[in-house]
Scaffold this active site. Structure first.
Site, short mmCIF file in Angstrom:
data_model
loop_
_atom_site.label_atom_id
_atom_site.label_comp_id
_atom_site.label_asym_id
_atom_site.label_seq_id
_atom_site.Cartn_x
_atom_site.Cartn_y
_atom_site.Cartn_z
N LEU A 18 5.94 10.27 14.56
CA LEU A 18 7.13 10.56 13.76
C LEU A 18 6.74 11.14 12.41
O LEU A 18 7.36 12.08 11.92
CB LEU A 18 7.98 9.29 13.58
CG LEU A 18 9.31 9.50 12.86
CD1 LEU A 18 10.21 10.48 13.61
CD2 LEU A 18 10.04 8.18 12.65
N GLU A 494 -13.81 7.72 -9.31
CA GLU A 494 -13.53 7.16 -7.97
C GLU A 494 -13.58 8.19 -6.84
O GLU A 494 -12.93 8.02 -5.81
CB GLU A 494 -12.17 6.44 -7.97
CG GLU A 494 -12.11 5.30 -8.99
CD GLU A 494 -10.75 4.58 -9.04
OE1 GLU A 494 -10.05 4.53 -8.01
OE2 GLU A 494 -10.41 4.05 -10.12
N ARG A 525 5.02 7.82 4.94
CA ARG A 525 3.76 7.24 4.47
C ARG A 525 3.43 5.95 5.21
O ARG A 525 4.26 5.06 5.33
CB ARG A 525 3.86 6.90 2.98
CG ARG A 525 3.81 8.09 2.08
CD ARG A 525 2.42 8.71 2.03
NE ARG A 525 2.37 9.60 0.88
CZ ARG A 525 1.76 9.30 -0.25
NH1 ARG A 525 1.12 8.16 -0.38
NH2 ARG A 525 1.79 10.14 -1.26
N GLU A 615 3.67 -8.26 -7.13
CA GLU A 615 4.14 -8.17 -5.74
C GLU A 615 3.83 -9.45 -4.96
O GLU A 615 4.53 -9.80 -4.02
CB GLU A 615 3.42 -6.97 -5.14
CG GLU A 615 3.64 -6.67 -3.72
CD GLU A 615 2.69 -5.54 -3.29
OE1 GLU A 615 2.49 -4.58 -4.08
OE2 GLU A 615 2.12 -5.65 -2.19
N HIS A 651 -5.40 -3.40 -15.03
CA HIS A 651 -4.33 -2.41 -14.97
C HIS A 651 -3.27 -2.87 -13.98
O HIS A 651 -3.58 -3.35 -12.90
CB HIS A 651 -4.90 -1.05 -14.52
CG HIS A 651 -3.84 -0.09 -14.10
ND1 HIS A 651 -2.94 0.46 -14.99
CD2 HIS A 651 -3.48 0.40 -12.88
CE1 HIS A 651 -2.11 1.26 -14.34
NE2 HIS A 651 -2.41 1.23 -13.06
N CYS A 653 0.40 -1.27 -12.49
CA CYS A 653 1.23 -0.07 -12.64
C CYS A 653 2.68 -0.34 -12.28
O CYS A 653 3.19 0.21 -11.33
CB CYS A 653 0.69 1.06 -11.80
SG CYS A 653 0.10 0.59 -10.20
N HIS A 704 3.17 10.46 -11.95
CA HIS A 704 3.78 10.66 -10.63
C HIS A 704 4.46 12.01 -10.52
O HIS A 704 4.88 12.40 -9.44
CB HIS A 704 4.77 9.54 -10.34
CG HIS A 704 4.12 8.18 -10.40
ND1 HIS A 704 4.07 7.45 -11.56
CD2 HIS A 704 3.45 7.47 -9.48
CE1 HIS A 704 3.41 6.32 -11.33
NE2 HIS A 704 3.02 6.31 -10.08
N CYS A 736 -1.09 5.63 -14.78
CA CYS A 736 -1.78 5.17 -13.56
C CYS A 736 -2.92 6.14 -13.27
O CYS A 736 -3.17 7.05 -14.07
CB CYS A 736 -0.78 5.11 -12.40
SG CYS A 736 -1.40 4.16 -10.98
#
Ligand code: GLN
Ligand code: ZN
Length: 764
Positions: A18, A494, A525, A615, A651, A653, A704, A736
């Site tokens: 999909l 990174e 995603r 979270e 950090h 975000c 972003h 970020c």
């Protein structure tokens, strides 16, 4: 005899079919017809697969082109005003994608609907919007089409919808702080019409998801439940309603739920294990009780014999009014283990993805119907895997366990550093940074070159040395670039990491990785969470090589970059045979070693990212203190043994710190960088209100978007910050990491950011 059903199946496809069809449509490479053909084929494949697994009732309507909450908005005709003008000129599909992602192949770009996390999962939904112009209007075409499609397959199914109260609760009213419950009376007629339509379409059972019953609801919301479901019960035409609650126990909503006039109730029997007996005792036997006994949030095989011990007495009393299901929709686990050919064979026997979970349900059902002896071989196989996992020496490692034990004996180990003021003085002396020091969050662009080199290396087309030479080149490029921009504290960028969790997981013992273990995160995603199956230990240093290499290229301080214990947990499938806190402690100890190694190698600043710290907060407030206590402790175990003049950064975000400020302060990082630019520094309020004592880098531009920030705007934002935080404690940095941006965007943005810092210094 007990019946089995499913609450929802992953939509994206075992090989993300999909996703590829969506993205190709968005890019204009294929037509809506071809997207619809892929979608329809996936729906049929998933229904057939569930049917073949022996389920009695299959879910229909759980499919989505982007998000099921947005589907609900369209179902009830709630289109935010900014999209309305153009709606009529667009196909339904393009209307939908325009809200979901701000753009569709047709139509002008618009501001996309806000996305936020679905309860405590890593799935993001599009937040329903309500304001004084909101109206509702039933548009059931998607659901009815999927119902027709399922009818043609000749299988027993029940449509799934998101209940009106959860729909309202998950939404937002932007203009004022009006409670979204205000819109209930306007919304209910639409649901009533839907129930009527469904009954007339021959639907016997309707699954109504009301997961908010697992949250702390106040009296008004509880009362609204009774009112709403009484109205549904009074309808002349309505399917039987199976009210489904998941993601936690009912607790203070138990009374409300048990009193609802519905024909069936589903509870999360994994997270709500302690409530099963009470619900069984109080829920009438002539109604359906659905027990979500197979964990829909994790990937471990169930202990079926233990479940049968629990279920047999219920079954005796309830017979075919006992239904068995996964605890929640299987949206949150991968499709199947079948293609995991490279996964360790023993580990594989311990796991169950969506398809394997359905097989477990079927075996449970047959054991209840025919007696355990009839299915003894299958049960024995299952039991053997469970037993093997329990005593496997790949799971338990004496050295790791002993170290955690020692930690518990002397918890003071997590508090070895001097107070912040002492450390800050030592660090000022060591680094001699200017006021408003500039830095970045860690990653620099993951260019095509980098990604290509990595996939060629993984495919065996590049030698390790060749791959490393390419990474070294990119790291050197990032370091030189940062020097050129004039940044004060540098990072290595990174380049060598595809993902901040996977990179560490791959180097730690106790972690495993799948090939196709995709789980939808949002839209197209997907993420592939690693599996933490055993005691976690660090066989070798993980970041020292690249960090010291980067440091060797510059005289500026090079910030080491690690992922914190909570984020390592939160973005993985975590073992369920020990408390999460214990796994967090093990990861923290591994990080402690890494940090000591970095320090010994001369690295003076180390950042421990914890973007998933908030979270991890449990859904119920009563569980917060316990979580925050061990989450903070894990961070401190990792960081609190370094020298006073080693500077620890962290950090996060996101923006909502109000609830957890004491915990953030207790982390006692020397510097915290957070996201603030989008909210006009508003969220700094939490930090000032709480009198946060350490250094802060409030992100001055939003990474972003590709839009370039202006110097004036950044100066303005920092000046705002300086009104409430002493300038000696302020850092200047983006929101970020920059890994999703291109160098052409990064360069001018950072040059301007440095310019902004220089202006601020001149004024200070
Ligand atoms: N250091 C990470 C990066 O810059 C942090 C990412 C994050 O916060 N999610 O990419
Ligand atoms: Zn971030």
């Amino acid at each position: 005899m007990a019946l089995t059903h499913n609450l929802g199946f992953p939509r994206i496809g075992a090989h993300r079919e999909l996703k590829f069809a969506q993205e190709s449509y968005w890019q204009g490479d294929s037509t809506a017809d071809s997207l619809n053909i892929t979608a329809s084929a996936l729906r049929k494949r998933h229904l057939t697969l569930q049917h073949d697994s022996g389920l009695d009732w299959l879910p229909v309507g759980d499919f989505s082109f982007y998000d099921h909450v947005l589907d609900t908005s369209l179902l009830v005709g709630n289109i935010p005003s900014r999209y309305r003008a153009e709606q009529d000129n667009l196909s339904t599909l393009d209307q939908y994608f325009r809200i979901a992602r701000g753009r569709a192949p047709q139509g002008t770009p618009a501001i996309a609907g806000e996305m936020t996390k679905w309860f405590d999962t890593n799935y993001h939904y599009i937040v329903p919007e309500f304001d004084h112009t909101t109206t509702f209007n039933l548009n059931a075409s998607k659901l009815l089409a999927e119902i027709e499609e399922a009818k043609a397959l000749g299988i027993a199914f029940k449509p799934v919808i998101l209940g009106p109260l959860s729909y309202l609760y998950l939404g937002k009213c932007h203009s004022t702080d009006v409670d979204t419950l205000t819109w209930l009376d306007a919304l209910l007629p639409v649901y009533e019409r839907l129930l009527d339509r469904l009954q007339k379409a021959g639907i016997e059972w309707l699954q109504i998801d009301e997961p908010i019953l697992a949250l702390d609801l106040n009296k008004a919301w509880q009362g609204a439940f009774s009112r709403t479901y009484q109205r549904f019960a009074a309808l002349e035409h309505t399917p039987k309603r199976l009210l489904t609650v998941y993601f936690g126990p009912l607790l203070n909503n138990l009374k409300t739920a048990l009193a609802l006039p519905v024909e069936g109730l589903h509870i999360d029997a994994v997270r709500g294990r302690a409530e099963i007996e009470t619900v069984h005792a109080q829920w009438p036997v002539d109604k359906v009780l659905s027990l979500g006994v197979v964990d829909g949030r994790n990937i471990w095989r169930s202990d079926l014999n233990a479940l049968l011990d629990l279920l047999e007495p219920f079954h005796e009393i309830r017979g075919d009014r006992l239904w068995l299901a996964p605890s929640c929709s299987l949206l949150h686990v991968p499709v199947s283990l079948q293609d995991e050919l490279t996964l360790d064979p023993e580990l594989k026997t311990w796991l169950a993805f969506a398809t394997e979970k359905l097989a477990e349900l079927d075996l449970l059902k047959r054991a209840l119907q025919q007696g355990r002896t009839k299915v003894a071989t299958e049960l024995a196989q299952q039991a053997q895997a469970i037993a093997a996992r329990r005593c496997s020496n790949r799971v338990t490692r004496a050295d790791v366990q002993a170290r955690v034990q020692a930690l518990h004996r002397s918890p003071a180990d997590a508090h070895l550093r001097a107070p912040y003021q002492v450390r800050a003085a030592a660090q000022r002396q060591r680094f001699a940074l200017p006021l408003f020091p500039t830095t970045t969050i860690g990653s620099f662009p993951q260019t095509r070159d980098i990604r290509q080199a990595r996939s060629r290396f993984k495919a065996g087309e590049l030698e390790k040395a060749q791959y490393e030479a390419i990474m070294a080149e990119h790291i050197a490029y990032a370091v030189t670039a940062q020097e050129r921009y004039g940044l004060d504290v540098l990072v290595h960028g990174e380049a060598e990491r595809n993902d901040m969790v996977e990179y560490f997981g791959e180097q730690l013992d106790g972690y495993a990785f799948t090939r196709f273990g995709w789980v939808q995160s949002y839209g197209s995603r997907c993420v592939k969470p690693p599996i933490i199956y055993g005691d976690v230990a660090r066989p070798n240093a993980m970041t020292v090589h690249w960090t010291t290499y980067a440091q060797s290229l510059t005289d500026k301080p090079m910030k080491g970059m690690l992922t914190g214990p909570i984020t390592m947990l939160q973005w993985a499938f975590v073992r369920d045979d020990q408390p999460r806190r214990q796994t967090a402690e093990q990861i923290a100890l591994a990080l402690q070693d890494e940090i000591k190694d970095l320090e010994a190698a001369g690295i003076g600043m180390i950042q421990v990212d914890e973007p998933a710290f908030r979270e991890g907060l449990p859904l119920r407030q009563q569980d917060w203190d316990d979580y925050l206590q061990w989450a903070v402790q894990a961070f401190r175990i990792a960081t609190a043994q370094v020298r006073n003049d080693t500077q620890i950064h962290t950090h996060m975000c996101y923006s909502e710190f109000n609830d957890i400020m004491p915990a953030i302060a207790a982390l006692d990082a020397d510097v915290i960088t957070i996201e603030t630019s989008r909210s006009n520094m508003e969220l700094l309020a939490a930090f000032t209100h709480f009198a946060y004592p350490n250094d802060i880098g409030p992100g001055v531009y939003d990474i972003h978007t590709p839009n370039l920030p202006t110097v004036e705007r950044m100066v303005e934002l920092m000046s705002l910050a300086a009104e409430s935080i002493p300038v000696e404690r302020l850092w200047v940095n983006p929101d970020c990491g920059l890994k999703t941006r291109r160098w052409e965007e990064v360069e001018p943005a950072l040059v301007r950011m440095v310019e902004a810092a220089q202006m601020l210094r001149a004024r200070a």
